[in-house]
Design a protein around this motif. Structure first.
Motif, PDB file in Angstrom:
ATOM      1  N   ILE A  30       0.864  -1.214  -0.131  1.00 24.46           N
ATOM      2  CA  ILE A  30      -0.160   0.095  -0.015  1.00 24.46           C
ATOM      3  C   ILE A  30       0.839   1.297   0.021  1.00 24.46           C
ATOM      4  O   ILE A  30       0.663   2.360  -0.815  1.00 24.46           O
ATOM      5  N   ARG A  31       1.888   1.447   0.977  1.00 25.84           N
ATOM      6  CA  ARG A  31       2.651   2.405   0.971  1.00 25.84           C
ATOM      7  C   ARG A  31       3.358   2.648  -0.272  1.00 25.84           C
ATOM      8  O   ARG A  31       3.541   3.841  -0.678  1.00 25.84           O
ATOM      9  N   ASP A  32       4.071   1.693  -0.749  1.00 25.55           N
ATOM     10  CA  ASP A  32       4.981   1.876  -2.081  1.00 25.55           C
ATOM     11  C   ASP A  32       3.971   2.258  -3.349  1.00 25.55           C
ATOM     12  O   ASP A  32       4.472   3.055  -4.029  1.00 25.55           O
ATOM     13  N   LEU A  33       2.891   1.736  -3.573  1.00 21.23           N
ATOM     14  CA  LEU A  33       2.048   2.101  -4.578  1.00 21.23           C
ATOM     15  C   LEU A  33       1.631   3.473  -4.604  1.00 21.23           C
ATOM     16  O   LEU A  33       1.548   4.189  -5.387  1.00 21.23           O
ATOM     17  N   ARG A  34       1.254   3.802  -3.208  1.00 22.64           N
ATOM     18  CA  ARG A  34       0.813   5.503  -2.972  1.00 22.64           C
ATOM     19  C   ARG A  34       1.958   6.268  -3.259  1.00 22.64           C
ATOM     20  O   ARG A  34       1.718   6.985  -4.242  1.00 22.64           O
ATOM     21  N   MET A  35       3.147   5.686  -3.033  1.00 18.86           N
ATOM     22  CA  MET A  35       4.365   6.695  -3.149  1.00 18.86           C
ATOM     23  C   MET A  35       4.746   6.663  -4.542  1.00 18.86           C
ATOM     24  O   MET A  35       4.799   7.759  -5.322  1.00 18.86           O
ATOM     25  N   GLU A  36       4.587   5.543  -5.501  1.00 20.21           N
ATOM     26  CA  GLU A  36       4.765   5.756  -6.831  1.00 20.21           C
ATOM     27  C   GLU A  36       3.685   6.317  -7.663  1.00 20.21           C
ATOM     28  O   GLU A  36       4.157   7.185  -8.462  1.00 20.21           O
ATOM     29  N   ARG A  37       2.424   6.366  -7.277  1.00 26.08           N
ATOM     30  CA  ARG A  37       1.399   7.197  -7.892  1.00 26.08           C
ATOM     31  C   ARG A  37       1.952   8.794  -7.667  1.00 26.08           C
ATOM     32  O   ARG A  37       1.592   9.540  -8.594  1.00 26.08           O
ATOM     33  N   ALA A  38       2.161   8.947  -6.411  1.00 29.39           N
ATOM     34  CA  ALA A  38       2.307  10.439  -6.119  1.00 29.39           C
ATOM     35  C   ALA A  38       3.601  10.888  -6.792  1.00 29.39           C
ATOM     36  O   ALA A  38       3.676  12.026  -7.132  1.00 29.39           O
ATOM     37  N   ARG A  39       4.592   9.977  -6.927  1.00 32.38           N
ATOM     38  CA  ARG A  39       6.060  10.462  -7.585  1.00 32.38           C
ATOM     39  C   ARG A  39       5.431  10.678  -8.976  1.00 32.38           C
ATOM     40  O   ARG A  39       5.920  11.625  -9.710  1.00 32.38           O
ATOM     41  N   GLY A  40       4.696   9.778  -9.676  1.00 29.39           N
ATOM     42  CA  GLY A  40       4.142  10.047 -11.054  1.00 29.39           C
ATOM     43  C   GLY A  40       3.302  11.371 -11.290  1.00 29.39           C
ATOM     44  O   GLY A  40       3.541  12.171 -12.199  1.00 29.39           O
ATOM     45  N   ASP A  41       2.632  11.763 -10.162  1.00 27.59           N
ATOM     46  CA  ASP A  41       1.996  13.121 -10.316  1.00 27.59           C
ATOM     47  C   ASP A  41       2.937  14.094 -10.287  1.00 27.59           C
ATOM     48  O   ASP A  41       2.736  15.273 -10.978  1.00 27.59           O
ATOM     49  N   LEU A  42       3.722  14.074  -9.488  1.00 26.46           N
ATOM     50  CA  LEU A  42       4.948  15.136  -9.287  1.00 26.46           C
ATOM     51  C   LEU A  42       5.582  15.266 -10.612  1.00 26.46           C
ATOM     52  O   LEU A  42       6.398  16.475 -10.782  1.00 26.46           O
ATOM     53  N   ALA A  43       5.586  14.349 -11.259  1.00 22.73           N
ATOM     54  CA  ALA A  43       6.584  14.571 -12.716  1.00 22.73           C
ATOM     55  C   ALA A  43       5.622  14.732 -13.888  1.00 22.73           C
ATOM     56  O   ALA A  43       5.924  14.873 -14.987  1.00 22.73           O
ATOM     57  N   ASP A  44       4.413  15.093 -13.328  1.00 25.48           N
ATOM     58  CA  ASP A  44       3.141  15.299 -14.515  1.00 25.48           C
ATOM     59  C   ASP A  44       3.206  16.864 -14.805  1.00 25.48           C
ATOM     60  O   ASP A  44       2.815  17.820 -13.850  1.00 25.48           O
ATOM     61  N   GLN A  45       3.668  17.317 -15.858  1.00 23.31           N
ATOM     62  CA  GLN A  45       3.494  18.588 -16.416  1.00 23.31           C
ATOM     63  C   GLN A  45       2.025  19.279 -16.055  1.00 23.31           C
ATOM     64  O   GLN A  45       1.948  20.437 -15.782  1.00 23.31           O
ATOM     65  N   ALA A  46       1.180  18.410 -16.311  1.00 23.35           N
ATOM     66  CA  ALA A  46      -0.190  19.082 -16.257  1.00 23.35           C
ATOM     67  C   ALA A  46      -0.683  19.258 -14.882  1.00 23.35           C
ATOM     68  O   ALA A  46      -1.532  20.020 -14.628  1.00 23.35           O
ATOM     69  N   LEU A  47       0.146  18.715 -13.860  1.00 23.29           N
ATOM     70  CA  LEU A  47      -0.250  18.796 -12.321  1.00 23.29           C
ATOM     71  C   LEU A  47       0.725  19.868 -11.774  1.00 23.29           C
ATOM     72  O   LEU A  47       0.748  20.033 -10.583  1.00 23.29           O
ATOM     73  N   ARG A  48       1.580  20.419 -12.496  1.00 25.03           N
ATOM     74  CA  ARG A  48       2.628  21.262 -11.927  1.00 25.03           C
ATOM     75  C   ARG A  48       2.231  22.269 -10.803  1.00 25.03           C
ATOM     76  O   ARG A  48       2.762  22.786 -10.052  1.00 25.03           O
ATOM     77  N   SER A  49       1.056  22.795 -11.027  1.00 27.62           N
ATOM     78  CA  SER A  49       0.513  23.891 -10.210  1.00 27.62           C
ATOM     79  C   SER A  49      -0.404  23.375  -9.185  1.00 27.62           C
ATOM     80  O   SER A  49      -0.564  24.130  -8.187  1.00 27.62           O
ATOM     81  N   THR A  50      -0.760  22.026  -9.166  1.00 24.60           N
ATOM     82  CA  THR A  50      -1.340  21.444  -7.920  1.00 24.60           C
ATOM     83  C   THR A  50      -0.403  21.212  -6.862  1.00 24.60           C
ATOM     84  O   THR A  50       0.659  20.865  -6.781  1.00 24.60           O
ATOM     85  N   PRO A  51      -0.981  21.777  -5.776  1.00 23.98           N
ATOM     86  CA  PRO A  51       0.030  21.771  -4.164  1.00 23.98           C
ATOM     87  C   PRO A  51       0.540  20.410  -3.969  1.00 23.98           C
ATOM     88  O   PRO A  51      -0.447  19.322  -4.099  1.00 23.98           O
ATOM     89  N   ILE A  52       1.530  20.267  -3.500  1.00 24.62           N
ATOM     90  CA  ILE A  52       1.818  19.086  -3.111  1.00 24.62           C
ATOM     91  C   ILE A  52       1.098  18.113  -2.095  1.00 24.62           C
ATOM     92  O   ILE A  52       0.968  16.970  -2.205  1.00 24.62           O
ATOM     93  N   HIS A  53       0.624  18.958  -0.991  1.00 21.81           N
ATOM     94  CA  HIS A  53      -0.327  18.336  -0.278  1.00 21.81           C
ATOM     95  C   HIS A  53      -1.558  17.876  -0.764  1.00 21.81           C
ATOM     96  O   HIS A  53      -1.981  16.761  -0.261  1.00 21.81           O
ATOM     97  N   ALA A  54      -1.963  18.264  -1.781  1.00 25.95           N
ATOM     98  CA  ALA A  54      -3.051  17.914  -2.488  1.00 25.95           C
ATOM     99  C   ALA A  54      -2.826  16.577  -3.127  1.00 25.95           C
ATOM    100  O   ALA A  54      -3.639  15.574  -3.067  1.00 25.95           O
TER     101      ALA A  54
END
Length: 326
Positions: A265-289
């Motif tokens: 659970i922890r690793d999959l969540r982390m991998e999904r979050a890492r993917g979002d952080l690398a997504d140009q379309a989400l660059r303005s989305t706050p990290i806490h979100a």
């Protein structure tokens, strides 16, 4: 998800074979090659990097591939390579076994074992598709996989057909996938490969009925976890309750898996979050979100866990990745 395409016909004919050999010498899976067509080799290769999993397709003139003990000593990614032959014929010597493979058949290589492959085709080009999976991602002990090394596996129907069709669809057109889909697709491929091995070795276990049922339950639980990562209350206890089993039985199901349920659970969540952080379309989305989107209730906890997993803070990772992508 990263895509790389190589076409030898874009190079001068005299440089093609040397360039192909150089690429093989730079890969973690070191190989050497020889060919009667070295003067003007035709080879087209497409790679899709799905986090730790690599899916590939190749079309080429007849060649020989060699992975020797010396090359293994230099570099061993500790991976399995599943290859489906689409056109032509392959003579494969590995694991102390020799076999001839035709179209529609799968074989498995172990990066820690020497092998020789002679790819031939009397009509057109040799064509194949496959996947390279780190051993740590397969949910089966290595001795189970070793039983299939050097043995032809049907790739037109059954479990082999499922894996083959998925690989062909994925390499045929990846334009509909987002860059952040790579991790999830890699997990799907790993699960299909694991299910293929479990299916073809289940009859050799002392209890041939219990193993497929266990494997089926594990796959259902993994799918459930992937579909509920956004639930902040997701835990081993809630997973067990959703499948009407006790937490202790859930832990027994995952005893032979590479990760516990909590770690998965922890690793999959982390991998999904890492993917979002690398997504140009989400660059303005706050990290806490982004953290909350994948079930992390506390931003500070997410930052500590991310730094522990990837060696840098989430904001630093986002800045570095997006800057490199520009």
């Amino acid at each position: 998800m990263r895509e790389t395409v190589f076409r030898s016909d874009e190079l001068p004919a005299a440089d093609r074979f040397d360039h192909v050999r150089e690429l093989m010498s730079l890969s973690p899976l070191l190989m050497d090659a020889s060919s009667d067509h070295s003067e003007n080799l035709l080879l087209h290769q497409r790679d899709l990097q799905l986090d730790a999993v690599r899916v590939w397709s190749m079309t080429f003139q007849p060649m020989n591939f060699h992975r020797t003990a010396k090359l293994i000593q230099r570099s061993d990614p500790e991976s399995y390579n599943f290859c489906l032959l689409l056109n032509g014929e392959m003579g494969v010597s590995l694991g102390g076994r020799e076999a001839i493979y035709g179209p529609g058949e799968l074989y498995i290589n172990d990066s820690s074992q020497p092998y020789d492959i002679a790819a031939r085709c009397s009509d057109g080009l040799v064509s194949c598709v496959g996947v390279e999976i780190p051993r740590r991602l397969l949910s089966l002990p290595p001795e189970r996989v070793d039983r299939l090394i050097g043995r032809p596996i049907p790739g037109r129907h059954g479990m082999g057909g499922l894996l083959a069709q998925f690989l062909r669809n994925l390499t045929g057109d990846a334009t509909s996938y987002r860059p952040t889909d790579g991790c999830g697709l890699g997990l799907v491929v790993s699960d299909l490969a694991g299910a293929l091995i479990a299916h073809h070795t289940a009859g050799e276990e002392r209890d041939s009925r219990a193993e497929p049922n266990r494997r089926s339950m594990v796959l259902r639980i993994r799918a459930f976890i992937q579909n509920h990562l956004d639930d902040p209350h997701l835990s081993p206890r809630t997973v067990a309750a959703a499948h009407h089993i006790s937490p202790s039985y859930l832990h027994r199901l995952f005893e032979d898996e590479p990760r516990t349920v909590a770690a998965l659970i922890r690793d999959l969540r982390m991998e999904r979050a890492r993917g979002d952080l690398a997504d140009q379309a989400l660059r303005s989305t706050p990290i806490h979100a982004i953290a909350a989107r994948w079930g992390f209730r506390h931003a500070a906890h997410f930052t500590r866990a991310f730094r522990s997993a990837y060696g840098m803070a989430p904001n630093d990772y986002r800045c570095q990745f997006l800057q490199d992508a520009e």
